[in-house]
Design an enzyme around this catalytic site. Sequence first.
Site, PDB file in Angstrom:
ATOM      1  N   LEU A   1       0.877  -1.171   0.000  1.00 41.97           N
ATOM      2  CA  LEU A   1       0.000   0.000   0.000  1.00 41.97           C
ATOM      3  C   LEU A   1       0.912   1.216   0.000  1.00 41.97           C
ATOM      4  O   LEU A   1       1.985   1.184   0.618  1.00 41.97           O
ATOM      5  CB  LEU A   1      -0.883   0.022   1.254  1.00 41.97           C
ATOM      6  CG  LEU A   1      -1.931  -1.086   1.381  1.00 41.97           C
ATOM      7  CD1 LEU A   1      -2.667  -0.977   2.720  1.00 41.97           C
ATOM      8  CD2 LEU A   1      -2.934  -1.019   0.233  1.00 41.97           C
ATOM      9  N   ASP A   2       0.491   2.287  -0.659  1.00 42.90           N
ATOM     10  CA  ASP A   2       1.287   3.514  -0.656  1.00 42.90           C
ATOM     11  C   ASP A   2       1.437   4.010   0.781  1.00 42.90           C
ATOM     12  O   ASP A   2       0.613   3.695   1.661  1.00 42.90           O
ATOM     13  CB  ASP A   2       0.600   4.612  -1.481  1.00 42.90           C
ATOM     14  CG  ASP A   2       0.506   4.245  -2.950  1.00 42.90           C
ATOM     15  OD1 ASP A   2       1.289   3.393  -3.409  1.00 42.90           O
ATOM     16  OD2 ASP A   2      -0.347   4.830  -3.636  1.00 42.90           O
ATOM     17  N   LYS A   3       2.425   4.867   0.966  1.00 42.47           N
ATOM     18  CA  LYS A   3       2.702   5.398   2.319  1.00 42.47           C
ATOM     19  C   LYS A   3       1.460   6.065   2.923  1.00 42.47           C
ATOM     20  O   LYS A   3       1.178   5.937   4.111  1.00 42.47           O
ATOM     21  CB  LYS A   3       3.853   6.397   2.216  1.00 42.47           C
ATOM     22  CG  LYS A   3       4.397   6.858   3.518  1.00 42.47           C
ATOM     23  CD  LYS A   3       5.649   7.687   3.304  1.00 42.47           C
ATOM     24  CE  LYS A   3       6.076   8.337   4.612  1.00 42.47           C
ATOM     25  NZ  LYS A   3       7.227   9.204   4.452  1.00 42.47           N
TER      26      LYS A   3
ATOM     27  N   HIS B   1       0.756   2.716  -7.701  1.00 42.11           N
ATOM     28  CA  HIS B   1      -0.160   3.871  -7.570  1.00 42.11           C
ATOM     29  C   HIS B   1      -1.384   3.721  -8.469  1.00 42.11           C
ATOM     30  O   HIS B   1      -1.888   4.716  -9.018  1.00 42.11           O
ATOM     31  CB  HIS B   1       0.538   5.178  -7.968  1.00 42.11           C
ATOM     32  CG  HIS B   1       1.578   5.649  -6.989  1.00 42.11           C
ATOM     33  ND1 HIS B   1       1.638   5.258  -5.677  1.00 42.11           N
ATOM     34  CD2 HIS B   1       2.612   6.525  -7.155  1.00 42.11           C
ATOM     35  CE1 HIS B   1       2.660   5.850  -5.082  1.00 42.11           C
ATOM     36  NE2 HIS B   1       3.271   6.613  -5.954  1.00 42.11           N
TER      37      HIS B   1
ATOM     38  N   LYS C   1      -4.712   5.840  -7.882  1.00 43.41           N
ATOM     39  CA  LYS C   1      -4.434   7.280  -8.030  1.00 43.41           C
ATOM     40  C   LYS C   1      -4.243   7.624  -9.499  1.00 43.41           C
ATOM     41  O   LYS C   1      -4.763   8.627  -9.994  1.00 43.41           O
ATOM     42  CB  LYS C   1      -3.178   7.650  -7.233  1.00 43.41           C
ATOM     43  CG  LYS C   1      -3.396   7.560  -5.729  1.00 43.41           C
ATOM     44  CD  LYS C   1      -2.124   7.811  -4.974  1.00 43.41           C
ATOM     45  CE  LYS C   1      -2.352   7.618  -3.483  1.00 43.41           C
ATOM     46  NZ  LYS C   1      -1.145   7.300  -2.776  1.00 43.41           N
TER      47      LYS C   1
END
Length: 253
Positions: free
Chosen positions: A102-104, A184, A187
């Site tokens: 998962l992204d930060k 990502h 997004k």
Amino acid sequence: MRLDKFLTHTGTLTRKQANAAAKAGKLCVNGIAVKRSDIHIDPENDIVHYAGQPISYHKYTYIMMNKPAGIVSATNDPKQKTVIDLLPEALQKIHLFPCGRLDKDTLGLLILTNDGASAHNLLSPKKHAEKVYAFHCRRPVTPQNQEQLEQGICLSDGYQTKPCKIKMEQPTSGFITLTEGKYHQIKRMFEAVDNQILYLERISFAGIQLDSALPRGAWRPLSTEEEAAFTRTIGQANDLTQDAESSKNTFDE
Ligand code: URA
């Protein structure tokens, strides 16, 4: 197997902690307190208790974490705090890794395991394991945008996304279900329709739902039912792999 090895393998205690626990009378084997942690036990048949809690033997460990923002989904990082840093010392030593990233700034469900082969299988792009995310975005998602995103959209690097499902709850929030996980991805999908993701939380992965009682940043072992659901998905994933010709078997998250 040595008792201390059993306790480190199951992520219960470090070797040092096991030694101290034995001395403190907190370790029991078959109902009898043991004073040493280097004794040999039969991991399949002996019943071990630590501080009154039964410790069952398992080959692999599966953990559910509710990932907070600001933490990276990696096993180590020279500068930033990782999801492994959120675990107690004993669990940091059993080579757990996040099953998909998962992204930060993305929150929510992360499965950590040391079952490398199964995790690899599950993450292969050929496996179609479903991941559900709750999102908020900057602008309303029009019906045309929704259709474009659901059918598959061309990202800025030319990648054509696979079909996905979107369920809008409000004009700027809803749920999106993907069966792939490019870098990502969500997004970039929303950027491709001139929108922007403001909030992203994974709420389900491979048949496992994020436990709503698990606070942000907390973790717990998968329950027996969840572990079964996870391994069932892996089984289905394996069936799909056998069908798919010449899968490159690469991670894509
Ligand atoms: N898609 C994203 O853009 N970020 C994530 O963390 C997961 C999916």
